[in-house]
Design a protein around this motif. Structure first.
Motif, PDB file in Angstrom:
ATOM      1  N   VAL A  86     -10.256  55.817 -15.700  1.00 55.97           N
ATOM      2  CA  VAL A  86     -10.127  55.090 -14.472  1.00 55.97           C
ATOM      3  C   VAL A  86     -11.190  54.203 -14.018  1.00 55.97           C
ATOM      4  O   VAL A  86     -12.309  54.812 -13.890  1.00 55.97           O
ATOM      5  N   ILE A  87     -11.035  53.085 -13.793  1.00 58.85           N
ATOM      6  CA  ILE A  87     -11.899  52.303 -13.384  1.00 58.85           C
ATOM      7  C   ILE A  87     -11.907  51.633 -12.017  1.00 58.85           C
ATOM      8  O   ILE A  87     -10.419  51.311 -11.747  1.00 58.85           O
ATOM      9  N   ARG A  88     -12.892  51.843 -11.295  1.00 59.49           N
ATOM     10  CA  ARG A  88     -12.736  51.291  -9.645  1.00 59.49           C
ATOM     11  C   ARG A  88     -13.898  50.374  -9.607  1.00 59.49           C
ATOM     12  O   ARG A  88     -14.648  50.098 -10.302  1.00 59.49           O
ATOM     13  N   MET A  89     -13.689  49.671  -8.228  1.00 59.10           N
ATOM     14  CA  MET A  89     -14.477  48.640  -7.960  1.00 59.10           C
ATOM     15  C   MET A  89     -15.206  48.819  -6.935  1.00 59.10           C
ATOM     16  O   MET A  89     -14.971  49.358  -5.808  1.00 59.10           O
ATOM     17  N   ASN A  90     -16.682  48.425  -6.652  1.00 49.06           N
ATOM     18  CA  ASN A  90     -17.441  48.386  -5.477  1.00 49.06           C
ATOM     19  C   ASN A  90     -17.364  49.629  -4.781  1.00 49.06           C
ATOM     20  O   ASN A  90     -17.679  50.618  -5.413  1.00 49.06           O
ATOM     21  N   ASN A  91     -17.389  49.765  -3.615  1.00 43.53           N
ATOM     22  CA  ASN A  91     -17.489  51.117  -2.737  1.00 43.53           C
ATOM     23  C   ASN A  91     -15.946  51.546  -2.465  1.00 43.53           C
ATOM     24  O   ASN A  91     -15.839  52.470  -1.527  1.00 43.53           O
ATOM     25  N   VAL A 110     -19.814  47.626  -9.787  1.00 48.95           N
ATOM     26  CA  VAL A 110     -20.102  47.216  -8.333  1.00 48.95           C
ATOM     27  C   VAL A 110     -20.883  46.066  -8.435  1.00 48.95           C
ATOM     28  O   VAL A 110     -21.764  45.874  -9.219  1.00 48.95           O
ATOM     29  N   SER A 111     -20.852  45.208  -7.360  1.00 53.57           N
ATOM     30  CA  SER A 111     -21.571  43.853  -6.931  1.00 53.57           C
ATOM     31  C   SER A 111     -22.693  44.210  -6.207  1.00 53.57           C
ATOM     32  O   SER A 111     -22.737  45.144  -5.676  1.00 53.57           O
ATOM     33  N   HIS A 112     -23.778  43.465  -6.387  1.00 57.50           N
ATOM     34  CA  HIS A 112     -25.076  43.487  -6.020  1.00 57.50           C
ATOM     35  C   HIS A 112     -24.906  43.334  -4.488  1.00 57.50           C
ATOM     36  O   HIS A 112     -25.842  44.235  -3.748  1.00 57.50           O
ATOM     37  N   THR A 113     -23.799  42.713  -3.828  1.00 57.47           N
ATOM     38  CA  THR A 113     -23.723  42.835  -2.436  1.00 57.47           C
ATOM     39  C   THR A 113     -23.072  44.187  -2.014  1.00 57.47           C
ATOM     40  O   THR A 113     -23.292  44.538  -0.773  1.00 57.47           O
ATOM     41  N   TYR A 134     -21.798  53.966 -13.341  1.00 58.90           N
ATOM     42  CA  TYR A 134     -21.844  52.840 -12.347  1.00 58.90           C
ATOM     43  C   TYR A 134     -22.437  51.598 -13.460  1.00 58.90           C
ATOM     44  O   TYR A 134     -23.365  51.973 -14.177  1.00 58.90           O
ATOM     45  N   VAL A 135     -21.750  50.432 -13.090  1.00 58.63           N
ATOM     46  CA  VAL A 135     -22.172  49.363 -13.949  1.00 58.63           C
ATOM     47  C   VAL A 135     -22.024  48.247 -12.756  1.00 58.63           C
ATOM     48  O   VAL A 135     -21.463  47.837 -12.066  1.00 58.63           O
TER      49      VAL A 135
END
Length: 287
Positions: A86-91, A110-113, A134-135
């Motif tokens: 399962v892949i999720r994004m950011n927070n 996750v984005s640097h922002t 975490y990537v």
């Protein structure tokens, strides 16, 4: 003379066997699925003192869960949790939204922002979710490793504090590769058009690298917002009072500097879905 000839034949036989052995290894590496032999190059682990571990990850099936408000009321949590990776994004959280988005997280891109948002709740992301990989991606100025990369320094502190958590960064070469992919698909130079690739773009690239098949949940297609009967949902399922999704997409698509080209990226994904085993759910796409 006979002894010399026999010795030469033995030498040739030995060399031939060595050559066959080397070719066998080479063919096996080329044919083996991503992540099983040499790992996924372009993703390096952040560990104190060294940066030489590539990401070793391969999944037969992946669920890529969008952060879109489309996930509200989807009721797909149980289905998502049954998928291998399962892949999720950011927070994007799962707590309180399990029924719609599931509970498991194998990889979080996750984005640097978004790094400050994870640090703000680091116990949840790096302690309670210690099994998650975490990537992180970001521009060179933030991810440089010479002591002046603000985001990289923060991630290094996290890696030291939570030694069991696997934290990776997208390499500069991989980001340049993604820029090239965007240009090849659109005919436009990303930097000259003032666009930033979205976290979704990097996530889709990673999913294609490591997954045999991809089930994408909650992602709208590039024509969705132009339809008269499209649903109005929040940009993120966990932020109810923000701009609605389609309005956010239109603002970003047409801004001159610093915007994500969400609609253009969705058109690219539609192309990729004809070349890769990829399915879009809630809403489903007509490819």
């Amino acid at each position: 003379m006979k002894y010399q000839e026999k010795h030469c034949w033995l030498c040739l036989l030995s060399l031939s066997l060595l050559l066959l052995f080397w070719l066998g290894h080479l063919i096996r590496d080329l044919l083996s699925p991503a992540g099983q032999s040499n790992g996924l190059r372009g993703y390096m682990r952040i560990t104190p003192g060294k940066m030489d571990q590539v990401l070793h990850m391969h999944c037969s099936q992946c669920a890529l869960v969008s952060s879109s408000g489309q996930m509200l009321g989807a009721g797909l949590g149980e289905e998502i949790d049954k998928v291998g990776c399962v892949i999720r994004m950011n927070n994007a959280p799962t707590q309180g939204y399990e029924k719609d988005v599931g509970n498991r997280t194998s990889i979080r891109v996750v984005s640097h922002t978004s790094v400050p948002l994870l640090v703000k709740n680091e116990s949840y992301y790096f302690n309670q979710s210690a099994g998650t990989i975490y990537v992180f991606w970001g521009p060179e100025r933030n991810m440089r490793q010479d002591g002046h990369g603000h985001t990289f320094n923060t991630l290094l502190k996290i890696a030291k504090k939570y030694a069991n958590v696997k934290i990776y960064t997208v390499t500069r070469e991989k980001i340049q590769y993604c820029d090239g992919v965007f240009q090849n698909e659109t005919g436009k130079n990303r930097m000259k058009t003032g666009a930033f690739l979205s976290t979704g773009f990097f996530t889709m690239i990673l999913a294609i690298d490591m997954c045999d098949s991809i089930h994408v949940y909650g992602m709208i297609d590039y024509n969705y917002c132009s339809r008269a009967n499209h649903s109005v949902v929040p940009y993120h399922y966990y932020e109810r009072n923000r701009l609605n999704e389609c309005r956010m997409y239109h603002v970003h698509e047409h801004t001159q500097r610093g915007g994500h080209r969400f609609i253009t990226e969705k058109a690219i994904y539609a192309k990729w879905a004809t070349r890769h085993k990829m399915e879009f759910k809630h809403p489903s796409w007509s490819l």
